[in-house]
Design a protein around this motif. Sequence first.
Motif, PDB file in Angstrom:
ATOM      1  N   MET A   1       0.871  -1.160   0.231  1.00 21.23           N
ATOM      2  CA  MET A   1       0.053  -0.011  -0.086  1.00 21.23           C
ATOM      3  C   MET A   1       0.716   1.367  -0.188  1.00 21.23           C
ATOM      4  O   MET A   1       1.698   1.495   0.828  1.00 21.23           O
ATOM      5  CB  MET A   1      -0.800   0.222   1.336  1.00 21.23           C
ATOM      6  CG  MET A   1      -1.837  -1.073   1.386  1.00 21.23           C
ATOM      7  SD  MET A   1      -2.962  -1.119   2.609  1.00 21.23           S
ATOM      8  CE  MET A   1      -3.888  -0.041   2.382  1.00 21.23           C
ATOM      9  N   LYS A   2       0.705   2.108  -0.862  1.00 18.09           N
ATOM     10  CA  LYS A   2       1.596   3.155  -1.111  1.00 18.09           C
ATOM     11  C   LYS A   2       1.044   4.331   0.003  1.00 18.09           C
ATOM     12  O   LYS A   2      -0.089   4.652   0.387  1.00 18.09           O
ATOM     13  CB  LYS A   2       1.339   3.969  -2.457  1.00 18.09           C
ATOM     14  CG  LYS A   2       2.036   3.106  -3.692  1.00 18.09           C
ATOM     15  CD  LYS A   2       2.146   3.957  -4.866  1.00 18.09           C
ATOM     16  CE  LYS A   2       2.937   3.173  -5.869  1.00 18.09           C
ATOM     17  NZ  LYS A   2       2.791   3.899  -7.301  1.00 18.09           N
ATOM     18  N   HIS A  31      -8.237   5.615   0.616  1.00 14.71           N
ATOM     19  CA  HIS A  31      -8.421   4.454   1.330  1.00 14.71           C
ATOM     20  C   HIS A  31      -9.010   3.336   0.300  1.00 14.71           C
ATOM     21  O   HIS A  31      -8.686   2.201   0.447  1.00 14.71           O
ATOM     22  CB  HIS A  31      -9.401   4.355   2.549  1.00 14.71           C
ATOM     23  CG  HIS A  31      -9.661   3.272   3.462  1.00 14.71           C
ATOM     24  ND1 HIS A  31      -8.441   2.482   3.729  1.00 14.71           N
ATOM     25  CD2 HIS A  31     -10.759   2.613   3.500  1.00 14.71           C
ATOM     26  CE1 HIS A  31      -9.032   1.486   4.369  1.00 14.71           C
ATOM     27  NE2 HIS A  31     -10.336   1.448   4.291  1.00 14.71           N
ATOM     28  N   ASP A  34      -6.727   1.812  -1.818  1.00 15.21           N
ATOM     29  CA  ASP A  34      -5.658   1.149  -1.087  1.00 15.21           C
ATOM     30  C   ASP A  34      -4.595   1.957  -0.905  1.00 15.21           C
ATOM     31  O   ASP A  34      -3.319   1.349  -0.908  1.00 15.21           O
ATOM     32  CB  ASP A  34      -5.235  -0.259  -2.202  1.00 15.21           C
ATOM     33  CG  ASP A  34      -6.253  -1.265  -1.954  1.00 15.21           C
ATOM     34  OD1 ASP A  34      -6.926  -1.268  -0.731  1.00 15.21           O
ATOM     35  OD2 ASP A  34      -6.339  -2.031  -2.689  1.00 15.21           O
ATOM     36  N   TYR A  35      -4.544   3.149  -0.754  1.00 19.40           N
ATOM     37  CA  TYR A  35      -3.463   3.924  -0.131  1.00 19.40           C
ATOM     38  C   TYR A  35      -3.450   4.161   1.175  1.00 19.40           C
ATOM     39  O   TYR A  35      -4.667   4.264   2.009  1.00 19.40           O
ATOM     40  CB  TYR A  35      -3.535   5.489  -0.961  1.00 19.40           C
ATOM     41  CG  TYR A  35      -3.394   5.448  -2.490  1.00 19.40           C
ATOM     42  CD1 TYR A  35      -1.920   5.069  -2.985  1.00 19.40           C
ATOM     43  CD2 TYR A  35      -4.342   5.704  -3.260  1.00 19.40           C
ATOM     44  CE1 TYR A  35      -1.815   5.053  -4.153  1.00 19.40           C
ATOM     45  CE2 TYR A  35      -4.040   5.899  -4.680  1.00 19.40           C
ATOM     46  CZ  TYR A  35      -2.807   5.426  -5.050  1.00 19.40           C
ATOM     47  OH  TYR A  35      -2.554   5.250  -6.569  1.00 19.40           O
ATOM     48  N   VAL A  36      -2.597   4.386   1.948  1.00 14.63           N
ATOM     49  CA  VAL A  36      -2.275   4.958   3.245  1.00 14.63           C
ATOM     50  C   VAL A  36      -1.942   6.333   3.297  1.00 14.63           C
ATOM     51  O   VAL A  36      -1.126   6.864   2.895  1.00 14.63           O
ATOM     52  CB  VAL A  36      -1.265   4.090   4.241  1.00 14.63           C
ATOM     53  CG1 VAL A  36      -1.003   4.405   5.298  1.00 14.63           C
ATOM     54  CG2 VAL A  36      -1.185   2.501   3.871  1.00 14.63           C
TER      55      VAL A  36
END
Length: 415
Positions: A1-2, A31, A34-36
């Motif tokens: 997750m980037k 989110h 799939d990003y943090v």
Amino acid sequence: MKRTIVVQRNDPNADTAANERKLAELKELAHAADYVVVGSLVQSRYPDRKYQIGRGKVDELAELVEALEAEKVIFNNQLSTTQIYNISETCKCEVMDRFQLILEIFAARATTRRAKLQVELAKLQYELPKAKAIVSLLKKEERPGFMGLGGYEDSYEQDIKKRIVRIRTELLHSSKGSELLRTFRHERGFSLVALAGYTNAGKSTLFQSLVEEGTIVEDMLFTTLSPTTRSLTINQRKMLLTDTVGFIEDLPHWMVDAFRSTLDEIFLADIILLVVDMSDPVDVIRQKLVVSHDIFWKRTEGAVIVTALNKTDLIPDEDLQKKLEVISYLAPAPVMISARSGEGLGELKQLLYENLPKWEHCMISVPMSEEGMSMVSWLYDEGIVHTIEYGDSILMEIEARDEIIQKVKPFAISY
């Protein structure tokens, strides 16, 4: 997750609560992709032509990127190609705006041929006005990123236009198939009900509760991208219930049009079941209702709108009544429900039943014979048999759509 940093430029004197809500939605979108989100940066000022935010703020952003080891920066504001280039040059990482993020989510979740075409169409329409700038910048240096900034030719703009025409043609043929399917479903006695509303309003949870099966339900935006349809029977009336993609704030009209064939599930329905999250602040509820009705306006074909006020179990009665008073002109005769607990679903089903397309009533007398019994069986499948009496003949009070009534007209004794 980037690891990513979200950025928002607010107009001076803009509503503070609305700004906070938009930033929160951007984080949810990140989110969903799939990003943090490891940091955020906000600035109030009028837009800068080269950077969107101020030059000094870009330097601050670059320091934040380095300190937090972020790999991507996502702006809530729409960025020009030049702004993306300039910011990525300073921050030394990928940069995108909210619309690119939405397209990235759609691309990852499109599973059907039609959904993939719609995503590509939306992406091309986003890129078309930027095509010349993209090619110009690429001649300087190739840049990485979601838009695939590499390998473009000078004919890029013409290629985009040709591809848009081809996709629209294919989607047009696809939509004709959808209209034929709609007609077929009506001929089979099904009425069409479409769930509509903003993401996270609880549509998928309500869908699951109504059809009593395991639809994917997550606390995340866009869990439903391709429409899901299941049958539902209420008081012997058969209907097809479709869960559709959720609306989001500030969705541009070109994106609504790009996803027209998916949204046709809403626009071509007999009933639009508009789901509203009553746990939102009242100004947010009002704004979402206004936008929803604006999307429906001129696009629906006589559909009845039934408003379901969801998540009423999460707020006190006093607050609920205050909200109802404010939105009453936008949601006349609503039904209050909790899709999660099941509260109010009985009233909702009854309201759906009362708003279904009207069927004709008829009293018929058919012979007491093998053919007559076959007709009785057929009518049980195609309509509603309210009463039946067996004697020298078979007396039946039936309710059915017009096509069926016309077929039994020779046996009618009263309407």
